[in-house]
Design a protein around this motif. Structure first.
Motif, PDB file in Angstrom:
ATOM      1  N   TYR A   1      51.639  42.009 -45.945  1.00 43.25           N
ATOM      2  CA  TYR A   1      52.740  42.925 -45.659  1.00 43.25           C
ATOM      3  C   TYR A   1      53.788  42.188 -44.834  1.00 43.25           C
ATOM      4  N   PHE A   2      55.029  42.659 -44.952  1.00 41.79           N
ATOM      5  CA  PHE A   2      56.124  42.050 -44.223  1.00 41.79           C
ATOM      6  C   PHE A   2      56.047  42.461 -42.762  1.00 41.79           C
ATOM      7  N   GLU A   3      56.141  41.494 -41.858  1.00 39.68           N
ATOM      8  CA  GLU A   3      56.086  41.770 -40.427  1.00 39.68           C
ATOM      9  C   GLU A   3      57.347  42.456 -39.940  1.00 39.68           C
ATOM     10  N   LYS A   4      58.479  42.011 -40.461  1.00 37.37           N
ATOM     11  CA  LYS A   4      59.762  42.605 -40.096  1.00 37.37           C
ATOM     12  C   LYS A   4      60.742  42.336 -41.224  1.00 37.37           C
ATOM     13  N   ILE A   5      61.877  43.022 -41.177  1.00 37.66           N
ATOM     14  CA  ILE A   5      62.871  42.816 -42.228  1.00 37.66           C
ATOM     15  C   ILE A   5      63.487  41.429 -42.072  1.00 37.66           C
ATOM     16  N   SER A   6      63.786  40.827 -43.200  1.00 40.90           N
ATOM     17  CA  SER A   6      64.415  39.511 -43.156  1.00 40.90           C
ATOM     18  C   SER A   6      65.930  39.691 -43.163  1.00 40.90           C
ATOM     19  N   THR A   7      66.627  38.615 -42.922  1.00 36.90           N
ATOM     20  CA  THR A   7      68.088  38.695 -42.913  1.00 36.90           C
ATOM     21  C   THR A   7      68.614  38.151 -44.237  1.00 36.90           C
ATOM     22  N   VAL A   8      68.800  36.857 -44.313  1.00 40.00           N
ATOM     23  CA  VAL A   8      69.283  36.216 -45.537  1.00 40.00           C
ATOM     24  C   VAL A   8      68.329  35.076 -45.880  1.00 40.00           C
ATOM     25  N   ASP A   9      68.505  34.511 -47.068  1.00 40.78           N
ATOM     26  CA  ASP A   9      67.616  33.437 -47.516  1.00 40.78           C
ATOM     27  C   ASP A   9      67.892  32.102 -46.839  1.00 40.78           C
ATOM     28  N   TYR A  10      69.163  31.831 -46.538  1.00 42.67           N
ATOM     29  CA  TYR A  10      69.556  30.512 -46.035  1.00 42.67           C
ATOM     30  C   TYR A  10      70.519  30.632 -44.869  1.00 42.67           C
ATOM     31  N   ILE A  11      70.399  29.672 -43.941  1.00 44.14           N
ATOM     32  CA  ILE A  11      71.300  29.641 -42.799  1.00 44.14           C
ATOM     33  C   ILE A  11      71.451  28.189 -42.348  1.00 44.14           C
ATOM     34  N   GLY A  12      72.624  27.843 -41.847  1.00 44.62           N
ATOM     35  CA  GLY A  12      72.837  26.474 -41.386  1.00 44.62           C
ATOM     36  C   GLY A  12      74.294  26.226 -41.052  1.00 44.62           C
ATOM     37  N   ALA A  13      74.690  24.954 -41.217  1.00 45.13           N
ATOM     38  CA  ALA A  13      76.056  24.561 -40.892  1.00 45.13           C
ATOM     39  C   ALA A  13      76.571  23.573 -41.932  1.00 45.13           C
ATOM     40  N   VAL A  14      77.858  23.718 -42.224  1.00 49.28           N
ATOM     41  CA  VAL A  14      78.554  22.812 -43.136  1.00 49.28           C
ATOM     42  C   VAL A  14      79.738  22.243 -42.367  1.00 49.28           C
ATOM     43  N   GLN A  15      79.658  20.955 -42.039  1.00 51.19           N
ATOM     44  CA  GLN A  15      80.744  20.293 -41.318  1.00 51.19           C
ATOM     45  C   GLN A  15      81.160  21.101 -40.084  1.00 51.19           C
ATOM     46  N   GLY A  16      80.174  21.609 -39.349  1.00 54.65           N
ATOM     47  CA  GLY A  16      80.435  22.345 -38.123  1.00 54.65           C
ATOM     48  C   GLY A  16      80.711  23.827 -38.298  1.00 54.65           C
ATOM     49  N   ILE A  17      80.732  24.311 -39.532  1.00 58.14           N
ATOM     50  CA  ILE A  17      80.999  25.731 -39.790  1.00 58.14           C
ATOM     51  C   ILE A  17      79.657  26.433 -40.036  1.00 58.14           C
ATOM     52  N   PRO A  18      79.358  27.494 -39.280  1.00 61.46           N
ATOM     53  CA  PRO A  18      78.120  28.238 -39.532  1.00 61.46           C
ATOM     54  C   PRO A  18      78.170  28.931 -40.899  1.00 61.46           C
ATOM     55  N   VAL A  19      77.070  28.850 -41.633  1.00 62.41           N
ATOM     56  CA  VAL A  19      76.992  29.395 -42.984  1.00 62.41           C
ATOM     57  C   VAL A  19      75.682  30.152 -43.149  1.00 62.41           C
ATOM     58  N   CYS A  20      75.751  31.312 -43.801  1.00 64.04           N
ATOM     59  CA  CYS A  20      74.528  32.020 -44.206  1.00 64.04           C
ATOM     60  C   CYS A  20      74.763  32.600 -45.593  1.00 64.04           C
ATOM     61  N   PHE A  21      73.690  32.612 -46.394  1.00 58.60           N
ATOM     62  CA  PHE A  21      73.824  33.185 -47.724  1.00 58.60           C
ATOM     63  C   PHE A  21      72.487  33.617 -48.270  1.00 58.60           C
ATOM     64  N   ASP A  22      72.567  34.438 -49.304  1.00 60.72           N
ATOM     65  CA  ASP A  22      71.391  34.951 -49.975  1.00 60.72           C
ATOM     66  C   ASP A  22      71.494  34.585 -51.452  1.00 60.72           C
ATOM     67  N   ALA A  23      70.353  34.343 -52.070  1.00 57.33           N
ATOM     68  CA  ALA A  23      70.295  33.997 -53.497  1.00 57.33           C
ATOM     69  C   ALA A  23      69.762  35.200 -54.265  1.00 57.33           C
ATOM     70  N   LYS A  24      70.461  35.575 -55.326  1.00 59.56           N
ATOM     71  CA  LYS A  24      70.063  36.723 -56.152  1.00 59.56           C
ATOM     72  C   LYS A  24      70.109  36.333 -57.613  1.00 59.56           C
ATOM     73  N   GLU A  25      69.271  36.973 -58.420  1.00 62.60           N
ATOM     74  CA  GLU A  25      69.319  36.772 -59.860  1.00 62.60           C
ATOM     75  C   GLU A  25      69.597  38.093 -60.541  1.00 62.60           C
ATOM     76  N   CYS A  26      70.295  38.017 -61.677  1.00 61.49           N
ATOM     77  CA  CYS A  26      70.664  39.211 -62.431  1.00 61.49           C
ATOM     78  C   CYS A  26      70.503  38.907 -63.917  1.00 61.49           C
ATOM     79  N   LYS A  27      69.788  39.784 -64.625  1.00 61.33           N
ATOM     80  CA  LYS A  27      69.547  39.578 -66.053  1.00 61.33           C
ATOM     81  C   LYS A  27      70.567  40.275 -66.944  1.00 61.33           C
ATOM     82  N   SER A  28      71.360  41.164 -66.381  1.00 58.62           N
ATOM     83  CA  SER A  28      72.293  41.926 -67.212  1.00 58.62           C
ATOM     84  C   SER A  28      73.720  41.725 -66.717  1.00 58.62           C
TER      85      SER A  28
END
Length: 176
Positions: free
Chosen positions: A56-83
């Protein structure tokens, strides 16, 4: 190897591609992006095959990825769609809230959506996601259609394995 029929593994191919891309960006010194594991508590473990069969999930997650690009904070999530229609129920309110707060801290938030039938990737800027989200909150469609998306933010895999999202972060910055 046993097949796992969990809905949670639908995006694993996209995540594998993003993970390889992140490794390459790090090797090149362009970005440092980490996959955020979803915290779980195992309930049943198959000791013979060494894998978790129930958790079971301990707590809700935020996004899939987090980090920095050339000093800029970045976060994103990956999704798939079949339609051609992406249901907003695939994005959780706490994720939208996290991404919104991340943007308030001068970070960049986005989704990478893989349209599997078309083999196209889409870089969805947070403000675009927020427009669709608000439309649903105010009684409108609870999804968005493929044809509502901005053509300039469609990506194609490079060398069949590289997700060129840094180019689209730059486009995102240029349109702010």
């Amino acid at each position: 190897m046993a097949t796992w029929n969990s809905r949670g593994l639908r995006g694993s191919t996209l995540e594998d591609l993003i993970n390889r891309t992140n490794e390459r960006y790090e090797e090149m010194g362009l970005a440092l992006i980490q996959k955020i594991p979803t915290p779980i508590t195992p309930i049943k473990i198959d000791k013979e095959h060494r894998h978790i069969t129930l958790a079971y999930f301990e707590k809700i997650s935020t996004v899939d990825y987090i980090g920095a690009v050339q000093g800029i904070p970045v976060c994103f999530d990956a999704k798939e769609c079949k339609s051609n229609t992406f249901p907003l129920q695939n994005i959780h309110e706490h994720q939208v809230r996290f991404m919104e707060n991340f943007e308030k801290q001068e970070g960049i938030s986005f989704l990478i959506i893989h349209y599997t039938e078309k083999n196209l990737l889409y870089y969805m800027r947070f403000h675009e996601l927020k427009e669709f989200w608000n439309r649903a909150l105010h009684g409108g469609r609870k999804s968005f259609r493929f044809d509502e998306l901005k053509p300039a933010f469609f990506m194609k895999l490079k060398n069949n394995c590289f997700v060129p999202y840094l180019e689209y972060i730059q486009k995102d910055l240029d349109t702010r």
